[in-house]
Design an enzyme around this catalytic site. Structure first.
Site, short mmCIF file in Angstrom:
data_model
loop_
_atom_site.label_atom_id
_atom_site.label_comp_id
_atom_site.label_asym_id
_atom_site.label_seq_id
_atom_site.Cartn_x
_atom_site.Cartn_y
_atom_site.Cartn_z
N GLU A 58 0.81 -1.23 0.00
CA GLU A 58 0.00 0.00 0.00
C GLU A 58 0.84 1.27 0.00
O GLU A 58 0.42 2.29 -0.56
CB GLU A 58 -0.94 0.00 1.22
CG GLU A 58 -2.04 -1.03 1.17
CD GLU A 58 -1.67 -2.36 1.81
OE1 GLU A 58 -2.56 -3.20 1.98
OE2 GLU A 58 -0.46 -2.53 2.14
N PHE A 120 -11.43 -6.57 14.34
CA PHE A 120 -10.36 -7.10 13.50
C PHE A 120 -9.99 -6.10 12.41
O PHE A 120 -10.84 -5.60 11.70
CB PHE A 120 -10.79 -8.43 12.87
CG PHE A 120 -9.78 -9.00 11.91
CD1 PHE A 120 -8.55 -9.46 12.36
CD2 PHE A 120 -10.04 -9.06 10.55
CE1 PHE A 120 -7.61 -9.99 11.49
CE2 PHE A 120 -9.12 -9.59 9.66
CZ PHE A 120 -7.89 -10.05 10.14
N GLN A 121 -8.71 -5.81 12.30
CA GLN A 121 -8.15 -4.86 11.33
C GLN A 121 -8.78 -3.47 11.44
O GLN A 121 -8.96 -2.77 10.45
CB GLN A 121 -8.27 -5.40 9.89
CG GLN A 121 -7.34 -6.59 9.64
CD GLN A 121 -7.17 -6.92 8.18
OE1 GLN A 121 -8.05 -6.65 7.35
NE2 GLN A 121 -6.04 -7.52 7.84
N LYS A 170 -17.27 -0.17 6.18
CA LYS A 170 -17.75 -1.18 5.22
C LYS A 170 -19.26 -1.13 5.04
O LYS A 170 -19.76 -1.26 3.92
CB LYS A 170 -17.32 -2.57 5.67
CG LYS A 170 -17.59 -3.64 4.62
CD LYS A 170 -16.95 -4.97 4.97
CE LYS A 170 -17.16 -5.99 3.86
NZ LYS A 170 -16.50 -7.28 4.17
N MET A 483 24.56 7.55 1.62
CA MET A 483 24.57 8.82 2.34
C MET A 483 24.89 8.63 3.82
O MET A 483 25.64 9.42 4.41
CB MET A 483 23.24 9.55 2.17
CG MET A 483 23.25 10.96 2.72
SD MET A 483 24.48 12.03 1.92
CE MET A 483 23.59 12.52 0.44
#
Length: 570
Positions: A58, A120-121, A170, A483
């Site tokens: 993502e 959940f999530q 949702k 770097m």
């Protein structure tokens, strides 16, 4: 929002309303990854004309949307599911916010009744994202979705652009309601446009014309507003040398006689030198970051600052401005061009100041010591510039290669160079190049990369190959986090900890494993051939270019010092 006109009313689900509203905004592609909480949105892709481009992480979806937005000047769109999907895009959102890139990120969320119950999530993505977005929406009913989309796109692309988050539970995606799609509207308290003050612009013109050593400092705002012609007209009329911030690199053609290149920590020696000698600066769309100006106190000492910016919050934030011009910088410069035409005055080319600028520029062109080897960074990037068409788009990763690009890759056509500058996000350049190529499929797009940065998002090769997006990755490979290694050599007595990449992986084989083209160039002849082969290819190409791990980026202005204290190659 005060809705003034309703275009239509239809019954549909929140997910369908989302897609319909985005189509009305002109969205043609979305970069994303599906999950349980955004499946109703994904189901609508089967019934709309929006292209879905599948990513492998993502964060890369957000970077692709960012690259698309910077090139197209329209918000790029990324999708993610709830919980870890949403948190994964936060780095991409923060990167877009730091660099004022237009983006709309759409996340799924657990059902409204489950919010706050550790479902959940579930994650409080609104709370997490608020510090790094222009605005965040969470519609709680399906009927609120069209308004959130309309507002979101407007906020993302107007005024100082930036990312907007739309988090949709949702059940809101699934529920069906009568939808109203607003056309003309107002958002209370949000006034992104202001007409420049003509009196302030006149004061700026007078200050520039009476200065003995005037200079222009162009920042990222000059690129965002596409003020290229206006900037060049002002510079040429008054014969003003032009330096840029790193984000402003490419606002002014770097092959122009008045161009000095970027200032700052790894700026051009001549640009830093002239900036320290100037007595008046026209600063266009810049926030005067510490990486650009060094110590704030030393920068503004003996310097009259004229600050043009669309964001009034930037005026006086880091540097004291004697003259402030608030408004779109392109509009401000247009007014300045008109005033200059009325005054019918221009400075002769060979003023003492311009003569000194030219002499300084010539001196550093001849005397800046470069890496003596055949495959030094300067020679490599100049070869790339030689072979690429002027209109080619460049993105970069973050690290030594990024600063070498600042020093040695000249932008010819304005607005074709993009990098993560504010947040300095490693891994940004490659997915951003994919988004840029989607926005401009007609031109070559090259990601100038380092092995460390490229490794962070190399799985986007799958997206480039499977979606037929033929970008070029140009890896300056020193087998280390270059770097960090340079800082350890310089400031930590060569205690080299955590920087050795161990010559792993083999980038040619890695590219081939994804179905991309992998090439390695270990000489200038091989590099010439590899670039030409990549430009002819219709698939993504990775060019691996081994370089000296000990090569440093110089000049270098150390943190906490002024531009006059450059560390130069010896």
């Amino acid at each position: 929002m005060e809705i003034e006109m309703i275009t239509e009313m239809q019954s549909m689900t929140g997910a369908k309303a989302l897609m319909t509203a985005m189509e009305k905004e002109g969205v043609r592609q979305v970069f994303g990854l599906p999950g349980g909480a955004n499946l109703p949105m994904y189901d609508e892709f089967a019934r709309c004309d929006i292209r879905h481009i599948l990513v492998r992480h993502e964060q890369s979806a957000a970077h692709m949307a960012d690259g698309f937005g910077r090139v197209s000047r329209k918000p790029g769109v990324c999708f993610a599911t709830s919980g870890p999907g949403a948190t994964n895009i936060l780095t991409g959102i923060a990167t877009a916010q730091a660099d004022s890139a237009p983006m709309v990120a759409v996340t799924g969320q657990v059902p409204v009744a489950m919010i706050g119950r550790d479902a959940f999530q579930e994650s409080d993505i609104i709370g997490m994202a608020n510090p790094v977005v222009k605005y965040a929406f969470q519609p709680r009913t399906a009927g609120e979705v069209p308004e959130a989309v309309r507002k979101g796109f407007y906020i993302a692309e107007t005024g100082r652009p930036g990312p907007v988050l739309i988090d949709i539970p949702k059940d809101v995606q699934q529920n069906e309601e009568e939808m109203i799609f607003p056309d003309e509207f107002k958002i209370q308290g949000y006034h992104p446009w202001s007409d420049p003050d003509i009196v302030a612009v006149e004061k700026a013109v007078d200050a520039l014309m009476h200065a003995q050593k005037p200079i222009i400092l162009a920042g990222g705002g000059a690129i965002i507003s596409s003020a290229f012609a206006e900037l060049q007209a002002v510079a040429e009329t008054l014969m003003l040398p032009v330096v840029t911030t790193f984000k402003g690199k490419g606002a002014f053609p770097e092959t122009h006689p008045l161009a000095l290149g970027p200032i700052g920590m790894h700026g051009h020696a001549e640009a830093n030198k002239m900036m320290t000698e100037a007595d008046c600066v026209l600063a266009i769309g810049t926030r005067f970051s510490d990486r650009s100006v060094g110590t704030f106190e030393a920068f503004e000492k003996r310097l009259k600052i004229i600050h043009m910016d669309v964001d009034p919050a930037e005026i006086g934030k880091n540097q004291t401005a004697q003259i402030a011009v608030v408004g779109d910088v392109r509009a401000s410069l247009r007014i300045m061009v008109k005033i200059l035409a009325q005054k019918a005055q221009s400075k002769a080319e060979e003023t003492p100041w311009i003569k000194h600028v030219k002499e300084t520029k010539a001196y550093w062109k001849e005397n800046l010591k470069l890496h003596p080897g055949e495959m030094g960074a300067a020679k490599i990037l100049r070869k790339l510039r030689e072979l690429l068409p002027p209109e080619s788009i460049i993105t970069t990763e973050v690290g030594q290669h990024q600063m070498w690009a600042s020093l040695f890759y000249d932008v010819i056509q304005p607005g074709t160079f993009f990098s993560s500058t504010g947040l300095g996000t490693m891994g940004w350049g490659f997915p951003a190049s994919i988004g840029a190529k989607v926005a401009r499929p007609d031109v070559p797009v090259v990601d100038i990369a380092g092995d460390g940065s490229f490794s962070m998002t190399e799985n986007s090769l799958a997206t480039a190959v499977l979606e037929n997006i033929p970008v070029i990755v140009f890896i300056l490979n020193n087998y280390s986090l270059g770097m960090v290694a340079q800082w350890q050599r310089t400031f930590y007595d060569r205690r080299m900890i955590g920087v050795d990449q161990g010559r792993c992986p083999d980038y040619v084989k890695l590219a081939e494993s994804y179905g991309a083209q992998g090439l390695r160039a270990q000489s200038m002849d091989e590099l010439d051939g590899a670039i030409k082969t990549a430009l002819k290819s219709d698939i993504a190409t990775v060019i691996d270019i081994p370089i000296d791990p000990e090569e440093d980026v110089l000049p270098f202005v150390a943190p906490g010092t002024s531009l006059s204290e450059m560390i130069l190659p010896s």
